[in-house]
Design an enzyme around this catalytic site. Structure first.
Site, PDB file in Angstrom:
ATOM      1  N   TYR A 135      -3.209  -0.709   9.693  1.00 36.80           N
ATOM      2  CA  TYR A 135      -3.109  -1.063   8.270  1.00 36.80           C
ATOM      3  C   TYR A 135      -1.687  -0.806   7.752  1.00 36.80           C
ATOM      4  CZ  TYR A 135      -4.380  -1.136   3.294  1.00 36.80           C
ATOM      5  OH  TYR A 135      -4.465  -1.421   1.944  1.00 36.80           O
ATOM      6  N   SER A 145       0.846  -1.197   0.000  1.00 32.39           N
ATOM      7  CA  SER A 145       0.000   0.000   0.000  1.00 32.39           C
ATOM      8  C   SER A 145       0.881   1.247   0.000  1.00 32.39           C
ATOM      9  CB  SER A 145      -0.893   0.045   1.239  1.00 32.39           C
ATOM     10  OG  SER A 145      -1.500   1.321   1.358  1.00 32.39           O
TER      11      SER A 145
END
Ligand code: NAP
Length: 242
Positions: free
Chosen positions: A151, A137
């Site tokens: 995350y 990401s």
């Protein structure tokens, strides 16, 4: 003999785009999903429409045994395994003090442990020319605001795993790389969602990406021409990290 690939979380979003792109480039492709079998079967029909073989496997990445089993079923179902794309992931965002132990365990199980176990199982079966591509990401490169601790931590683990896999598997001619998408229009992060405008503004190009734009990078890394590319990180993020 055609190449074969397993794409985890391939029933929609980025994973479905990767599965279809690899099929169009001549690979037989297995996908995993956790819940939506009909969506997975629809992707398999699209894979088959390209003339390649498709296989849908129910395998929750939070289930440790299921991760390795899916690799085995894909390799046996398609005859061999050349490419693993670790795409299945969950995005749990929110203030640090609100994140529960269950959420921490689930995110680490799916985004980290599942990727490790699938990579371990795949590496054991791959031959020279094998490819492991993981989906990280953009928040591993730059965190644009609060709410991303869990995350970002989980996705950052994939960078360490990828570099270490590259070192461990390089002599066998197997590569490992990680692709960091920016905001991409999927069910996980819809371009009309409540935080979409802020995410668009955080990119250099001022827009969301399309799943196919991530799939193009994955397809390159999964292909023959990327044999000298390993242990590396690739941003497909519209300049989010710039
Ligand atoms: P998505 O639209 O939510 O799709 C997720 C896919 O993974 C679905 O096929 C889903 O199938 C499957 N999946 C979810 N949980 C699973 C589990 N526990 N085990 C197996 N499969 C599971 O997500 P996406 O946006 O395409 O994201 C794909 C990857 O890119 C993720 O790793 C995500 O973190 C990463 N990423 C996304 C963005 C973005 O902006 N979209 C940005 C950066 C990184 P079921 O419906 O059957 O569960």
């Amino acid at each position: 003999m055609s190449r074969t690939a397993l794409v985890t979380g391939g029933s929609r979003g980025i994973g479905a785009a990767v599965a279809l792109r690899l099929a169009r480039e001549g690979a037989d492709v297995a996908i995993t999903y956790a819940r939506d079998g009909e969506a997975a079967r629809d992707v398999v029909r699209k894979i088959e429409a390209t003339g390649r073989r498709g296989l849908a496997l129910r395998a929750d990445a939070a289930d440790a045994a299921a991760c390795a089993e899916a690799v085995g079923l894909a390799a046996e179902g398609l005859g061999r395994l050349d490419v693993l794309v670790n795409n299945a992931g969950v995005g749990v965002l929110g203030p640090l003090d609100g994140l529960t132990l269950d959420e921490v365990d689930r995110v680490l199980a799916v985004n980290v442990r599942g990727v490790f176990l699938a990579s371990q199982a795949a590496a054991g079966r791959m031959e020279r020319g094998g490819r492991i591509v993981s989906i990280g990401s953009c928040v591993t490169q730059r965190v644009p605001g609060p709410g991303a601790t869990l995350y970002a931590m989980s996705k950052s683990a994939l960078t360490g795993l990828t570099k270490a896999l590259a070192r461990e598997l390089g002599e066998r001619g197997i590569t490992a790389n990680v692709v960091h998408p920016g905001p991409v229009d999927t069910a996980m992060n819809p371009a009309d969602g409540p935080h979409a405008d802020a995410q668009r503004a955080g990119t250099a190009v001022g827009r969301y990406g399309r799943p196919e734009e991530v799939a193009a990078m994955v397809a390159f890394l999964a292909g023959d021409e990327a044999a000298y590319v390993t242990g590396a990180e690739f941003s497909v993020d519209g300049g989010h990290a710039a």
